[in-house]
Structures are given as structure tokens and as C-alpha cells.
Scaffold this motif. Structure first.
Motif, PDB file in Angstrom:
ATOM      1  N   UNK A  25      34.136  86.612  89.384  1.00  0.00           N
ATOM      2  CA  UNK A  25      34.644  86.633  88.019  1.00  0.00           C
ATOM      3  C   UNK A  25      36.135  86.294  87.993  1.00  0.00           C
ATOM      4  N   UNK A  26      36.434  84.992  87.986  1.00  0.00           N
ATOM      5  CA  UNK A  26      37.828  84.560  87.968  1.00  0.00           C
ATOM      6  C   UNK A  26      38.489  84.859  86.624  1.00  0.00           C
ATOM      7  N   UNK A  27      37.694  84.834  85.552  1.00  0.00           N
ATOM      8  CA  UNK A  27      38.247  85.112  84.223  1.00  0.00           C
ATOM      9  C   UNK A  27      38.797  86.534  84.164  1.00  0.00           C
ATOM     10  N   UNK A  28      38.038  87.484  84.705  1.00  0.00           N
ATOM     11  CA  UNK A  28      38.478  88.881  84.718  1.00  0.00           C
ATOM     12  C   UNK A  28      39.724  89.052  85.582  1.00  0.00           C
ATOM     13  N   UNK A  29      39.739  88.377  86.740  1.00  0.00           N
ATOM     14  CA  UNK A  29      40.894  88.451  87.639  1.00  0.00           C
ATOM     15  C   UNK A  29      42.145  87.931  86.939  1.00  0.00           C
ATOM     16  N   UNK A  30      42.000  86.818  86.231  1.00  0.00           N
ATOM     17  CA  UNK A  30      43.148  86.240  85.513  1.00  0.00           C
ATOM     18  C   UNK A  30      43.636  87.175  84.410  1.00  0.00           C
ATOM     19  N   UNK A  31      42.708  87.734  83.643  1.00  0.00           N
ATOM     20  CA  UNK A  31      43.085  88.639  82.552  1.00  0.00           C
ATOM     21  C   UNK A  31      43.857  89.837  83.091  1.00  0.00           C
ATOM     22  N   UNK A  32      43.358  90.427  84.173  1.00  0.00           N
ATOM     23  CA  UNK A  32      43.996  91.618  84.744  1.00  0.00           C
ATOM     24  C   UNK A  32      45.401  91.309  85.257  1.00  0.00           C
ATOM     25  N   UNK A  33      45.541  90.203  85.973  1.00  0.00           N
ATOM     26  CA  UNK A  33      46.853  89.863  86.526  1.00  0.00           C
ATOM     27  C   UNK A  33      47.813  89.367  85.445  1.00  0.00           C
ATOM     28  N   UNK A  36      49.256  92.381  83.783  1.00  0.00           N
ATOM     29  CA  UNK A  36      50.245  93.056  84.630  1.00  0.00           C
ATOM     30  C   UNK A  36      51.554  92.267  84.675  1.00  0.00           C
ATOM     31  N   UNK A  37      51.461  90.972  84.921  1.00  0.00           N
ATOM     32  CA  UNK A  37      52.659  90.147  85.087  1.00  0.00           C
ATOM     33  C   UNK A  37      53.445  89.989  83.792  1.00  0.00           C
ATOM     34  N   UNK A  38      52.733  89.908  82.662  1.00  0.00           N
ATOM     35  CA  UNK A  38      53.415  89.678  81.381  1.00  0.00           C
ATOM     36  C   UNK A  38      54.323  90.843  80.993  1.00  0.00           C
ATOM     37  N   UNK A  39      54.085  92.015  81.576  1.00  0.00           N
ATOM     38  CA  UNK A  39      54.952  93.163  81.275  1.00  0.00           C
ATOM     39  C   UNK A  39      56.352  92.965  81.857  1.00  0.00           C
ATOM     40  N   UNK A  40      56.489  91.999  82.778  1.00  0.00           N
ATOM     41  CA  UNK A  40      57.792  91.711  83.381  1.00  0.00           C
ATOM     42  C   UNK A  40      58.456  90.476  82.777  1.00  0.00           C
ATOM     43  N   UNK A  41      57.728  89.746  81.935  1.00  0.00           N
ATOM     44  CA  UNK A  41      58.312  88.557  81.338  1.00  0.00           C
ATOM     45  C   UNK A  41      57.335  87.396  81.292  1.00  0.00           C
ATOM     46  N   UNK A  42      57.869  86.193  81.358  1.00  0.00           N
ATOM     47  CA  UNK A  42      57.060  84.982  81.198  1.00  0.00           C
ATOM     48  C   UNK A  42      56.437  84.569  82.536  1.00  0.00           C
ATOM     49  N   UNK A  43      55.459  85.369  82.975  1.00  0.00           N
ATOM     50  CA  UNK A  43      54.763  85.124  84.235  1.00  0.00           C
ATOM     51  C   UNK A  43      53.260  85.135  83.992  1.00  0.00           C
ATOM     52  N   UNK A  44      52.523  84.362  84.788  1.00  0.00           N
ATOM     53  CA  UNK A  44      51.077  84.310  84.625  1.00  0.00           C
ATOM     54  C   UNK A  44      50.387  84.072  85.966  1.00  0.00           C
ATOM     55  N   UNK A  45      49.058  84.196  85.939  1.00  0.00           N
ATOM     56  CA  UNK A  45      48.230  84.087  87.146  1.00  0.00           C
ATOM     57  C   UNK A  45      47.197  82.992  86.923  1.00  0.00           C
ATOM     58  N   UNK A  46      47.089  82.064  87.882  1.00  0.00           N
ATOM     59  CA  UNK A  46      46.116  80.982  87.757  1.00  0.00           C
ATOM     60  C   UNK A  46      45.260  80.897  89.026  1.00  0.00           C
ATOM     61  N   UNK A  47      44.027  81.434  88.969  1.00  0.00           N
ATOM     62  CA  UNK A  47      43.148  81.353  90.142  1.00  0.00           C
ATOM     63  C   UNK A  47      42.372  80.040  90.176  1.00  0.00           C
ATOM     64  N   UNK A  48      41.964  79.645  91.376  1.00  0.00           N
ATOM     65  CA  UNK A  48      41.156  78.439  91.576  1.00  0.00           C
ATOM     66  C   UNK A  48      39.914  78.815  92.380  1.00  0.00           C
ATOM     67  N   UNK A  49      38.803  78.155  92.059  1.00  0.00           N
ATOM     68  CA  UNK A  49      37.540  78.473  92.725  1.00  0.00           C
ATOM     69  C   UNK A  49      37.212  77.543  93.880  1.00  0.00           C
TER      70      UNK A  49
END
Length: 256
Positions: A25-33, A36-49
Motif C-alpha cells: 500500500x504505497x498510497x497509505x505510506x505516502x499519506x502517513x509520511x 509527518x513531514x508537512x508538520x515541519x514545512x514544505x516537505x513530502x514523500x514520494x514512493x516508487x514501486x
């Protein structure tokens, strides 16, 4: 305390791909990260399969960091003139390395009997067969090429697959064997150890050679995840307890 006074106009990204883990479930992994990261600013998570998409996408990128297996990092450095450097390595149970162990049911008494058999693994086929070649040697390539890989969700599932007769052998970590011994000692007694790998470095975080303040800030946020309760939960999703800066030993594993 992490200072978040420096932010980029466009998001700074963690680009993630790891052939050692089978994430459904990459969608869930991305949502969770992302949360978490957005609480620190303009950061995001991009997983690849898959590796091809990951490699094509990150070529020449300088807007984030790259979270990947140490094996894939070494492969990338050999295949492409890619300007990235490893800065952090994962920690699990106090170690930055682990061993892979090839076990089988008791009917498989040596490596030659694996020909045409099924090996269960939580890693993808390419990674699993590469590790088997490292463990068994090029002289066993014909046997390895004949093996069918059964990809399972978790390391412990590979061992269970042998117990249930779905696979003849399993490639797992030593910690998974210890876990099986604790929950099902009888099944563990029916397993035979065929081979052990050398120590393998856990996943690493790499950065572009020319990093900026935002990338350095993102690196600090990642490094300090274990100090935050929610950060610990996210680390467990990746199968790790924390991060550390690479030392001489870790750089030796990477061939640096």
C-alpha cells in the motif's frame, strides 16, 4: 529541537524505493509520511514501486533526498554517472547491518537440491537472486536461474511459507528466524540453514552532491525521527528503529 525557519517555495521530497521490502500500500505510506513531514514545512514523500521508474525520475534531481537500499545505491553508482552521496544509514536493534540466511525444509540437504525449487522472500526477484549469487557464488548460477521466487509481504511470511509447503526454502534475516523460534519453535526445528550472507548495510539516505539548506534541514528531520513518537511509528513502517551518520565501516560496505 529542529528549526524550520528555512523553507523552499516548492516541496523538498524524500524519493523512496527499496527492493528489499514488499510494500503493498504505497498510497497509505505516502499519506502517513506526508502528514509527518508537512508538520515541519514544505516537505513530502514520494514512493516508487519499481526500480526503472525510480532511476529515471531521480536522474539529475536536486530537490530532495533519496531513501533506498544500500545494494541499489551501489548498483546506481556503477550504472550511471549519478552525483549523489550517502549520508545516513538505518539502524535496527542497534546495528546498521544485517545478515541474510537461506533456510530450507529438512528434505533439502544441500544447495544442489534447490534446482527448480521455490524460494520465498519478502524482497523482489531481482534483489533476491542477486543476494543468492553473492551468497552461493557464480558457480551456482544455473541453480539460482532455475529457482522460482515466491514474493511474500513480510520476512516472517517467507519462513511460514516453507512450513506450509508453499515454498521449499526461504531467504530472510536472522531476526525473523529468532521471531519464528519464539512463536513456533516446532516449525523452526524443521528448518535447515543452507547459507549465510556477509553483513549487508541497511537502507541509506543519499543527497545530491550540491545540496542546499532545505535538503540539509530535511536530512536533520529524518535523522531525528526516532526522538519523536510519531517518527518512531513511521520508522517501523520501513522496518527500522532509527538513523545514524555514516562512519568509516558503513562507507567501506558501500565501497567508498
Amino acid at each position: 529541537m529542529i528549526s524550520t525557519s528555512i523553507f523552499a517555495n516548492s516541496p523538498c521530497t524524500i524519493y523512496f524505493y527499496n527492493p528489499e521490502t514488499n510494500i503493498n500500500n504505497f498510497a497509505s505510506l505516502k499519506v502517513e509520511f506526508d502528514k509527518y513531514l508537512s508538520s515541519y514545512g514544505s516537505f513530502q514523500f514520494q514512493p516508487f514501486s519499481d526500480s526503472k521508474s525510480f532511476e529515471k525520475f531521480i536522474a539529475g534531481r536536486d530537490d530532495g533526498v533519496f531513501l533506498m537500499s544500500s545494494w541499489h545505491f551501489c548498483q546506481l553508482k556503477r550504472k550511471f554517472p549519478i552525483d549523489i552521496q550517502a549520508r545516513l544509514v538505518g539502524i535496527s536493534k542497534g546495528k546498521s547491518t544485517h545478515e541474510k540466511i537461506l533456510t530450507s525444509n529438512n528434505n533439502i540437504i544441500n544447495i544442489d537440491l534447490l534446482k527448480g525449487k521455490t524460494v520465498a522472500s519478502s524482497s523482489n526477484e531481482d534483489y533476491t537472486k542477486n543476494i543468492l549469487i553473492q551468497m552461493l557464488g557464480e558457480e551456482k548460477r544455473d541453480i539460482i536461474d532455475s529457482i522460482e521466487i515466491l514474493t511474500v509481504p513480510k520476512d516472517i511470511d517467507a519462513l511460514m511459507a516453507v512450513g506450509y509447503g508453499m515454498a521449499d526454502s526461504a531467504l530472510t534475516t536472522e531476526s525473523s528466524l529468532a521471531k519464528l523460534a519464539a512463536i513456533n519453535p516446532k516449525q523452526c526445528d524443521f528448518l535447515r540453514t543452507l547459507a549465510r550472507s556477509k553483513e549487508i548495510l541497511l537502507p541509506i539516505v543519499a543527497v545530491p552532491e550540491q545540496s542546499d539548506e532545505n535538503i540539509e534541514l530535511l536530512l536533520t528531520i529524518i535523522e531525528k525521527m526516532e526522538a519523536v513518537l510519531d517518527g518512531k511509528k513511521k520508522l517501523r513502517m520501513l522496518g527500522m528503529d532509527g538513523w545514524k551518520r555514516l562512519g568509516k565501516l558503513e562507507r567501506k560496505y558501500l565501497g567508498e
